[in-house]
Design a protein around this motif. Sequence first.
Motif, PDB file in Angstrom:
ATOM      1  N   LEU A 179     -16.830  26.834  44.180  1.00 58.37           N
ATOM      2  CA  LEU A 179     -16.777  27.029  45.630  1.00 58.37           C
ATOM      3  C   LEU A 179     -17.131  28.467  45.996  1.00 58.37           C
ATOM      4  O   LEU A 179     -17.916  28.711  46.897  1.00 58.37           O
ATOM      5  CB  LEU A 179     -15.379  26.661  46.136  1.00 58.37           C
ATOM      6  N   ALA A 180     -16.560  29.422  45.263  1.00 52.89           N
ATOM      7  CA  ALA A 180     -16.854  30.838  45.530  1.00 52.89           C
ATOM      8  C   ALA A 180     -18.339  31.127  45.340  1.00 52.89           C
ATOM      9  O   ALA A 180     -18.967  31.771  46.187  1.00 52.89           O
ATOM     10  CB  ALA A 180     -16.017  31.724  44.614  1.00 52.89           C
ATOM     11  N   ALA A 181     -18.911  30.637  44.253  1.00 55.06           N
ATOM     12  CA  ALA A 181     -20.336  30.872  43.993  1.00 55.06           C
ATOM     13  C   ALA A 181     -21.202  30.220  45.064  1.00 55.06           C
ATOM     14  O   ALA A 181     -22.158  30.832  45.558  1.00 55.06           O
ATOM     15  CB  ALA A 181     -20.710  30.344  42.610  1.00 55.06           C
ATOM     16  N   ALA A 182     -20.860  28.993  45.447  1.00 63.55           N
ATOM     17  CA  ALA A 182     -21.656  28.276  46.447  1.00 63.55           C
ATOM     18  C   ALA A 182     -21.606  28.969  47.804  1.00 63.55           C
ATOM     19  O   ALA A 182     -22.584  28.957  48.545  1.00 63.55           O
ATOM     20  CB  ALA A 182     -21.159  26.838  46.577  1.00 63.55           C
ATOM     21  N   GLU A 183     -20.477  29.582  48.127  1.00 64.07           N
ATOM     22  CA  GLU A 183     -20.334  30.265  49.418  1.00 64.07           C
ATOM     23  C   GLU A 183     -20.733  31.735  49.351  1.00 64.07           C
ATOM     24  O   GLU A 183     -20.697  32.439  50.349  1.00 64.07           O
ATOM     25  CB  GLU A 183     -18.900  30.126  49.940  1.00 64.07           C
ATOM     26  N   GLY A 184     -21.074  32.217  48.159  1.00 59.46           N
ATOM     27  CA  GLY A 184     -21.556  33.583  48.023  1.00 59.46           C
ATOM     28  C   GLY A 184     -20.473  34.631  48.183  1.00 59.46           C
ATOM     29  O   GLY A 184     -20.736  35.714  48.705  1.00 59.46           O
ATOM     30  N   VAL A 185     -19.256  34.315  47.752  1.00 57.74           N
ATOM     31  CA  VAL A 185     -18.160  35.286  47.806  1.00 57.74           C
ATOM     32  C   VAL A 185     -17.555  35.429  46.413  1.00 57.74           C
ATOM     33  O   VAL A 185     -17.766  34.596  45.540  1.00 57.74           O
ATOM     34  CB  VAL A 185     -17.063  34.877  48.829  1.00 57.74           C
ATOM     35  N   THR A 186     -16.781  36.489  46.235  1.00 57.34           N
ATOM     36  CA  THR A 186     -16.139  36.705  44.939  1.00 57.34           C
ATOM     37  C   THR A 186     -15.014  35.701  44.739  1.00 57.34           C
ATOM     38  O   THR A 186     -14.455  35.168  45.701  1.00 57.34           O
ATOM     39  CB  THR A 186     -15.569  38.127  44.833  1.00 57.34           C
ATOM     40  N   GLN A 187     -14.665  35.483  43.482  1.00 54.73           N
ATOM     41  CA  GLN A 187     -13.570  34.561  43.191  1.00 54.73           C
ATOM     42  C   GLN A 187     -12.253  35.050  43.796  1.00 54.73           C
ATOM     43  O   GLN A 187     -11.518  34.243  44.380  1.00 54.73           O
ATOM     44  CB  GLN A 187     -13.441  34.342  41.682  1.00 54.73           C
ATOM     45  N   PRO A 188     -11.910  36.360  43.702  1.00 59.91           N
ATOM     46  CA  PRO A 188     -10.665  36.804  44.343  1.00 59.91           C
ATOM     47  C   PRO A 188     -10.657  36.567  45.861  1.00 59.91           C
ATOM     48  O   PRO A 188      -9.628  36.182  46.429  1.00 59.91           O
ATOM     49  CB  PRO A 188     -10.598  38.297  44.016  1.00 59.91           C
ATOM     50  N   SER A 189     -11.791  36.778  46.511  1.00 54.92           N
ATOM     51  CA  SER A 189     -11.863  36.520  47.955  1.00 54.92           C
ATOM     52  C   SER A 189     -11.659  35.043  48.253  1.00 54.92           C
ATOM     53  O   SER A 189     -10.955  34.674  49.208  1.00 54.92           O
ATOM     54  CB  SER A 189     -13.208  36.973  48.519  1.00 54.92           C
ATOM     55  N   MET A 190     -12.272  34.176  47.451  1.00 53.84           N
ATOM     56  CA  MET A 190     -12.109  32.734  47.668  1.00 53.84           C
ATOM     57  C   MET A 190     -10.681  32.310  47.370  1.00 53.84           C
ATOM     58  O   MET A 190     -10.121  31.464  48.085  1.00 53.84           O
ATOM     59  CB  MET A 190     -13.102  31.944  46.810  1.00 53.84           C
TER      60      MET A 190
END
Length: 160
Positions: free
Chosen positions: A56-67
Amino acid sequence: MDEVPEEGPEEVAAALHELVTGMVRLLVLDRQGMSLTTTAVLDRLEREGPIRLTVLAAAEGVTQPSMTALVQRLEAQDLASRVADPEDGRVRLVTVTDAGRERLARRRRAGDARVADLLATLPEQDVRALAETMHTVMPIVRRLLGTAPRLRAEGDGSAS
């Protein structure tokens, strides 16, 4: 009939960017208490079903901690939850809740109403022209958008 100018990818990209930017500005006026990122995440969960947080984080273009932080906020609001992966019980998947689906539906209805109100100010022939154009454009844009998450996730390996 008016002659349609020949445009290359750069001109089409600029026109699409102008369209999207204008529509986003219009639609964020009534966000139903949700950021664009929150809306995008819930929309993806609704469309694609339960998904790993890292994906999900990769698909939305955000870091894992942010997600992770976003998903925790969504869980606290009962808009998303984590469930066991049926293929691997050790893995947790993020999924949208019924409350999340309803919040998305309210947001969509509010946005649709805002655009419909604007369309009502146009002459009937302009609305018909837009309807015909959308009938042609939307299948193309949907195909284009269908490739975007895959390209971003596979692109350079980064999630930013």
